[in-house]
Write an enzyme that holds these catalytic residues in place. Structure first.
Site, PDB file in Angstrom:
ATOM      1  N   SER A  17      -5.116  -5.491  14.046  1.00 30.27           N
ATOM      2  CA  SER A  17      -4.257  -4.659  14.897  1.00 30.27           C
ATOM      3  C   SER A  17      -4.430  -4.927  16.388  1.00 30.27           C
ATOM      4  O   SER A  17      -3.425  -4.987  17.110  1.00 30.27           O
ATOM      5  CB  SER A  17      -4.466  -3.179  14.583  1.00 30.27           C
ATOM      6  N   LYS A  66      -6.743   8.137   6.674  1.00 30.48           N
ATOM      7  CA  LYS A  66      -5.325   8.525   6.804  1.00 30.48           C
ATOM      8  C   LYS A  66      -5.045   9.971   6.372  1.00 30.48           C
ATOM      9  O   LYS A  66      -4.216  10.642   6.976  1.00 30.48           O
ATOM     10  CB  LYS A  66      -4.427   7.565   6.010  1.00 30.48           C
ATOM     11  N   ASN A  87      -0.800   7.349   9.728  1.00 31.10           N
ATOM     12  CA  ASN A  87      -1.401   6.104  10.216  1.00 31.10           C
ATOM     13  C   ASN A  87      -1.186   5.912  11.711  1.00 31.10           C
ATOM     14  O   ASN A  87      -1.678   4.940  12.282  1.00 31.10           O
ATOM     15  CB  ASN A  87      -0.866   4.887   9.443  1.00 31.10           C
ATOM     16  N   ASP A 102       3.948   3.236   7.615  1.00 29.65           N
ATOM     17  CA  ASP A 102       3.701   2.247   6.544  1.00 29.65           C
ATOM     18  C   ASP A 102       4.957   1.956   5.723  1.00 29.65           C
ATOM     19  O   ASP A 102       5.265   0.794   5.446  1.00 29.65           O
ATOM     20  CB  ASP A 102       2.586   2.746   5.608  1.00 29.65           C
ATOM     21  N   GLY A 127       0.852   1.599  -9.045  1.00 30.53           N
ATOM     22  CA  GLY A 127      -0.173   2.401  -8.378  1.00 30.53           C
ATOM     23  C   GLY A 127       0.377   3.764  -7.995  1.00 30.53           C
ATOM     24  O   GLY A 127       1.582   3.905  -7.749  1.00 30.53           O
ATOM     25  N   ALA A 131      -1.571   4.783  -0.968  1.00 31.47           N
ATOM     26  CA  ALA A 131      -0.740   3.672  -0.504  1.00 31.47           C
ATOM     27  C   ALA A 131       0.652   3.751  -1.131  1.00 31.47           C
ATOM     28  O   ALA A 131       1.663   3.487  -0.477  1.00 31.47           O
ATOM     29  CB  ALA A 131      -1.398   2.343  -0.853  1.00 31.47           C
ATOM     30  N   TYR A 217      -3.193  -8.224   1.421  1.00 35.05           N
ATOM     31  CA  TYR A 217      -3.085  -9.615   1.863  1.00 35.05           C
ATOM     32  C   TYR A 217      -4.503 -10.157   1.983  1.00 35.05           C
ATOM     33  O   TYR A 217      -5.473  -9.393   2.055  1.00 35.05           O
ATOM     34  CB  TYR A 217      -2.345  -9.725   3.203  1.00 35.05           C
TER      35      TYR A 217
HETATM   36  P1  ATR Z   1      -4.974   3.868  -1.992  1.00 36.30           P
HETATM   37  O1  ATR Z   1      -5.027   4.860  -0.878  1.00 36.30           O
HETATM   38  O2  ATR Z   1      -5.245   2.452  -1.591  1.00 36.30           O
HETATM   39  O3  ATR Z   1      -3.715   3.991  -2.800  1.00 36.30           O
HETATM   40  P2  ATR Z   1      -6.363   5.240  -4.074  1.00 36.30           P
HETATM   41  O4  ATR Z   1      -5.719   6.531  -3.722  1.00 36.30           O
HETATM   42  O5  ATR Z   1      -7.813   5.227  -4.438  1.00 36.30           O
HETATM   43  O6  ATR Z   1      -6.218   4.199  -2.917  1.00 36.30           O
HETATM   44  O7  ATR Z   1      -5.503   4.598  -5.272  1.00 36.30           O
HETATM   45  C1  ATR Z   1      -5.865   3.387  -5.844  1.00 36.30           C
HETATM   46  C2  ATR Z   1      -4.762   2.990  -6.835  1.00 36.30           C
HETATM   47  O8  ATR Z   1      -5.112   1.754  -7.440  1.00 36.30           O
HETATM   48  C3  ATR Z   1      -4.574   3.975  -7.985  1.00 36.30           C
HETATM   49  O9  ATR Z   1      -3.229   3.950  -8.389  1.00 36.30           O
HETATM   50  C4  ATR Z   1      -5.481   3.383  -9.053  1.00 36.30           C
HETATM   51  O10 ATR Z   1      -5.155   3.753 -10.375  1.00 36.30           O
HETATM   52  P3  ATR Z   1      -5.733   5.139 -11.015  1.00 36.30           P
HETATM   53  O11 ATR Z   1      -4.971   6.247 -10.374  1.00 36.30           O
HETATM   54  O12 ATR Z   1      -5.492   5.035 -12.466  1.00 36.30           O
HETATM   55  O13 ATR Z   1      -7.210   5.167 -10.649  1.00 36.30           O
HETATM   56  C5  ATR Z   1      -5.201   1.920  -8.849  1.00 36.30           C
HETATM   57  N1  ATR Z   1      -6.246   1.056  -9.391  1.00 36.30           N
HETATM   58  C6  ATR Z   1      -7.471   0.825  -8.884  1.00 36.30           C
HETATM   59  N2  ATR Z   1      -8.156  -0.061  -9.633  1.00 36.30           N
HETATM   60  C7  ATR Z   1      -7.324  -0.432 -10.656  1.00 36.30           C
HETATM   61  C8  ATR Z   1      -7.421  -1.319 -11.750  1.00 36.30           C
HETATM   62  N3  ATR Z   1      -8.543  -2.041 -11.979  1.00 36.30           N
HETATM   63  N4  ATR Z   1      -6.363  -1.428 -12.591  1.00 36.30           N
HETATM   64  C9  ATR Z   1      -5.248  -0.725 -12.382  1.00 36.30           C
HETATM   65  N5  ATR Z   1      -5.078   0.150 -11.348  1.00 36.30           N
HETATM   66  C10 ATR Z   1      -6.098   0.295 -10.496  1.00 36.30           C
END
Ligand code: ATR
Length: 274
Positions: A17, A66, A87, A102, A127, A131, A217
């Protein structure tokens, strides 16, 4: 004296940034300083107060602050309220205004930089964490034909879909529930690649001509984009463009000037080329 901005995170040392905003300032003739500051995991509010006291005009906020920035803001933009996360902070007198750029950054990168119109497309969002939540409303605003949120734990995806049901009908479930469906755009908003795991995507989810977009990335091809290539995605893009575009949107909030993002993105890509 130059106006002062910064990005707060933990870790923060490798943040791009400061370089991005310095380039924006140079090309748009804006007089500002933009730093990266490490905040202690339990010290974010204090770091913000100190920064305001030192004359800071605004800040970006990244992992893991965040949601805390969302709670700290005394006023929220509509899109930050929707995202449940902030953010971008602007300090106006006693007010701490929270915004979230974002989703706008993601949409701008896909539609403008990559030339991929979202209107009428079938979109799969992978997910259901922070994010993912942050980009849903801006994606729906582009009027895709459909949006499906797939997550390892289905209940979180269903919960998210319901949270946006006033905007559009959103489908949700675990990865297996996408079997038999095809999508034009697949966006990875999971953190699965941090643990080096592939996502259990059924065969056929990548429609012909589809775009795979990784919000993450890295130096080379990300694990999700490697998987997308193997499963037949026609086009693939990582989140570097989103990073630059969310920064441009923050810059616009603070300075009222929209910087030219293309040269900055081209330079970042050139720097990491092998
Ligand atoms: P962020 O703020 O980056 O979204 P987060 O709130 O911890 O971080 O969410 C991480 C996301 O990645 C979630 O959707 C998580 O799935 P779960 O809700 O089932 O935990 C997903 N995730 C993390 N590791 C994973 C993996 N090995 N396979 C599939 N999904 C994964």
């Amino acid at each position: 004296m130059s106006d002062l901005y910064c990005v707060f995170g933990n870790p923060i040392a490798h943040s791009k940034s400061p370089a991005i905003h310095a380039a924006f300032a140079a090309t748009s003739g804006q007089d500002l300083i933009y730093e990266a500051r490490l905040a202690a995991v339990d010290g974010f509010p204090q770091a913000i107060s100190e920064f305001i006291a030192a004359g800071g005009k605004g800040a970006n906020v990244t992992v893991p602050f965040k949601e805390e920035a969302f709670r700290l803001a005394t006023r929220l933009s509509a899109r930050a309220a929707r995202a449940g996360a902030v953010n971008t902070l602007a300090f106006n007198g006693d007010e701490i205004v929270g915004d979230n750029t974002d989703g706008a950054g993601l949409v701008r990168d896909i539609t403008h930089n990559l030339g991929f119109s979202l209107a009428g497309k079938r979109v799969l969002l992978l997910g259901a964490g922070g994010a993912s939540r942050g980009v849903i409303a801006p994606l729906l605003a582009e009027k895709p034909a459909s949006l499906f949120i797939a997550n390892r734990s289905a209940d979180k995806a269903v919960f998210l879909a319901e949270a946006f049901s006033d905007i559009a009908t959103v489908d949700a479930g675990n990865f297996a529930k996408t079997a038999g469906k095809s999508f034009d755009l697949l966006i990875n908003a999971t953190s699965a690649s941090l643990s080096g795991e592939n996502l259990p995507l059924p065969p056929g989810v990548f429609a012909s001509g589809s775009l795979a977009y990784d919000m993450m990335y890295g130096k080379g091809e990300t694990p999700f984009l490697a998987q997308a290539r193997e499963q037949g995605a026609a086009r693939r893009a990582d989140g570097l463009g989103m990073l630059v575009e969310q920064a441009a949107e923050a810059f616009f909030i603070w300075r009222g000037v929209r910087p030219d993002t293309m040269p900055v993105l081209a330079e970042l890509r050139a720097k990491r080329a092998p």
